[in-house]
Design an enzyme around this catalytic site. Structure first.
Site, mmCIF file in Angstrom:
data_model
loop_
_atom_site.group_PDB
_atom_site.id
_atom_site.type_symbol
_atom_site.label_atom_id
_atom_site.label_comp_id
_atom_site.label_asym_id
_atom_site.label_seq_id
_atom_site.Cartn_x
_atom_site.Cartn_y
_atom_site.Cartn_z
ATOM 1 N N SER A 292 0.847 -1.190 0.000
ATOM 2 C CA SER A 292 0.000 0.000 0.000
ATOM 3 C C SER A 292 0.885 1.243 0.000
ATOM 4 O O SER A 292 2.050 1.199 0.433
ATOM 5 C CB SER A 292 -0.904 0.020 1.236
ATOM 6 N N TYR A 305 -1.000 -1.805 10.442
ATOM 7 C CA TYR A 305 -1.162 -1.922 8.985
ATOM 8 C C TYR A 305 0.012 -1.262 8.262
ATOM 9 O O TYR A 305 0.599 -1.838 7.343
ATOM 10 C CB TYR A 305 -2.482 -1.266 8.572
#
Length: 577
Positions: A292, A305
């Protein structure tokens, strides 16, 4: 000091700068440095076409005229892109740079006094150039050995995709099925996998195997790894499974955070390790680890995350270096905002993200496969996101702190009264709406000037204060209150108009002011009956002038409120009210 003189493209005496056969069109050269290796051929008194091709002559001239560091970077890029096998020639501009540094190190530049320093700088230049050239040459040889990414349909192998039930994983399945790859789809939701598998079988005729698994459990990961090891040929591994959990780490369930870390890190490492022996033996294959953009910009509310995605990118980069020249590609895909179910399941408050910032899953997967064909280790779809990823390593920590504070404001709930309770004033809902209204005003600027002349200043200010009161723009209220005082209105009348009271206004302007309130309430779309009343009272010309004034002030109101809204969101409700 630097001497500047004009020389002919044909030639010049290298000792005394006397023009020889000078045509009408001349060029200007800077002769302030001692002659470097890539000295312009014209200044050496030689014909370019007798020595090297014109492209190298032009490149040498560019290197000579530009700043040495810029010339070095330009030359490296030029050779690496157009002539990779000759990358060892990078030592040429490196020497040029070394000579420039040497010239600036001392005021006296004589061969006898500085012969030892010259040898040192030339040695450093040659060494740096050879190292750089060797790197590019190694990359070029490795890329030549890479097999075709998408093979003929008849010889396509098997692709295994985790997180294939929706979003990016399902899109990868669509693309690879169209290319003829047999698929193994891995996800938790069996029903969705069966539906997707049946659709792909019907449309493409490929073999699709459904393998339900929860990759947060070590035994499930081991089962999928065992299936990979048992395959005769696995050409694609897409480690796409992942999810996010919003909320502060200090208030989170640590077991849930560890489960997410297992899915993002443990599963890709184990599955990649299971797939690589077979790929290396066949000298072909590709592994895509879906990370990401947040790997480059850690944000509050996503500590685990961000950390796992950053680790996944680092793992992929290191693995890429290990596998260079083996015929196996690896890639870390780092998308930004993508229109999938991810953000809903992650419980992230992203309603304020502008529409232009979102990418489709098709865009992301197509960009990933193009970069994979070019053996790009990091793939960032979208030009804006690519720029953000590129500059992330250059930004100081204070920038990341500012981004984190802004994101915190977006995440704050809108439930408590008196605090961050929602922005109530009218504003522009999109950039297109703002540009559209401003374009109308610009195109009708002649009508605006006519309206300003047709209506007296006091009447104009009453109309503007009336609309401003409805829209609530503090900037326009201050500006037009001052202009109204200059136009002859009393302080009491101005305060009444900014409170929505029009009783003290002249009787012949009352209908126009009531129409202005109605016009602002409806966002510039008044009813036919209200406009008919205005036409009957003021006539077509004055009605048109009144509406032009109303539209003009509305643009100012909404622009001011939109700016306040940005302040409001960035500050978590502390500014902009």
């Amino acid at each position: 000091m630097c001497q500047r003189y004009k020389v002919s493209p044909v030639g010049v005496d290298p000792v005394s700068p006397v023009l020889i056969n000078t045509p009408a069109r001349t060029r200007t050269w800077n002769t302030g440095f001692r002659k470097p290796l890539f000295y312009p051929l014209e200044l050496q008194g030689r014909e370019p076409h007798y020595n090297i091709p014109p492209v190298w002559s032009k490149l040498g001239q560019a290197c000579y005229r530009a700043r040495p560091l810029s010339a070095f970077v330009a030359f490296v890029k030029f050779v690496a892109k157009n002539f990779p096998p000759f990358s060892f020639f990078h030592f040429v501009p490196t020497i040029h740079l070394a000579q420039f540094i040497h010239n600036r190190m001392g005021s006296d530049y004589t061969v006898k006094a500085n012969r030892g320093d010259q040898k040192l700088w030339w040695g450093l230049g040659v060494g740096a150039g050879l190292v750089t050239g060797a790197h590019f040459l190694r990359r070029w040889v490795a890329e030549r050995r890479l097999p075709a990414l998408i093979k003929a349909r008849a010889s396509a192998g098997v692709a295994l995709i985790t997180g294939a039930s929706s979003g990016i994983g399902a899109t990868y399945a669509e693309y690879l099925a169209q290319a003829g790859y047999d698929l193994i789809l891995v996800a938790r939701r069996r029903e969705r996998l069966e539906t997707l598998a049946e659709s792909l079988r019907t449309r493409t005729g490929i073999m699709v195997e459904v393998l339900p698994a929860d990759l947060s459990l070590p035994e499930e990961v081991a089962r999928v790894a065992e299936r990979i090891e048992g395959l005769p040929a696995l050409d694609f591994l897409i480690n796409n499974a992942g999810y996010g959990r919003g909320g502060d780490f200090s208030a989170s369930d640590v077991d849930a955070q560890l489960d997410m870390a297992h899915v993002h890190l443990d599963a890709p490492l184990r599955l990649t390790r299971a797939a690589l022996p077979g790929m290396l033996a066949r000298e072909r294959g590709a592994v895509v680890n879906v990370a990401s953009l947040i790997a480059f910009y850690p944000l509050p509310g996503s500590a685990t995350y961000s950390a796992t995605k950053d680790a996944l990118v680092t793992f992929t980069r290191s693995l890429h270096q290990e596998l260079l020249g083996s015929g196996v590609r690896v890639q870390a895909l780092c998308p930004g905002f993508v229109r999938t179910e991810f953000h809903k399941t992650a419980d992230m408050a992203l309603t304020e993200v502008p529409r232009f910032a979102w990418l489709s899953a098709d865009q992301v997967v197509a960009h990933s496969l193009r970069d994979l064909a070019a053996d790009a280790v990091i793939s960032v779809p979208g030009l804006g996101y690519a720029v953000l990823a590129g500059i992330s390593g250059l930004l100081p920590p204070i920038v990341f702190d500012g981004v984190g504070k802004a994101y915190q404001a977006l995440r704050r709930p809108k439930v408590q009264e008196g605090g961050f309770g929602g922005f109530s004033r009218r504003k522009y809902e999109s950039l297109a709406q703002a540009v559209g209204e401003m374009r109308v005003i610009f195109r009708r600027r002649a009508q605006v000037r006519q309206a300003m002349q047709l209506l007296d200043p006091a009447f104009r200010e009453r109309l503007m204060l009336t609309v401003t009161q409805v829209n609530g723009c503090r900037y326009c209220a201050q500006a037009h209150a001052r202009m109204a005082l200059e136009g002859g209105l009393s302080q009491e009348e101005i305060e009444d108009l900014l409170s929505g009271v029009t009783d003290a206004c002249p009787a012949d302007e009352m209908k126009a002011l009531l129409y202005a309130q109605h016009w602002a309430d409806t966002g510039g779309a008044p009813s036919e009956a209200a406009r008919a009343t205005l036409l009957e009272c003021y006539g077509a010309e004055r009605t048109e002038a009144i509406e032009m004034i109303l539209r003009m002030i509305q643009v100012g109101n909404l622009s001011g409120n939109t700016f306040d809204y940005f302040l409001y969101r960035l500050s978590g409700g502390r500014w902009g009210q």
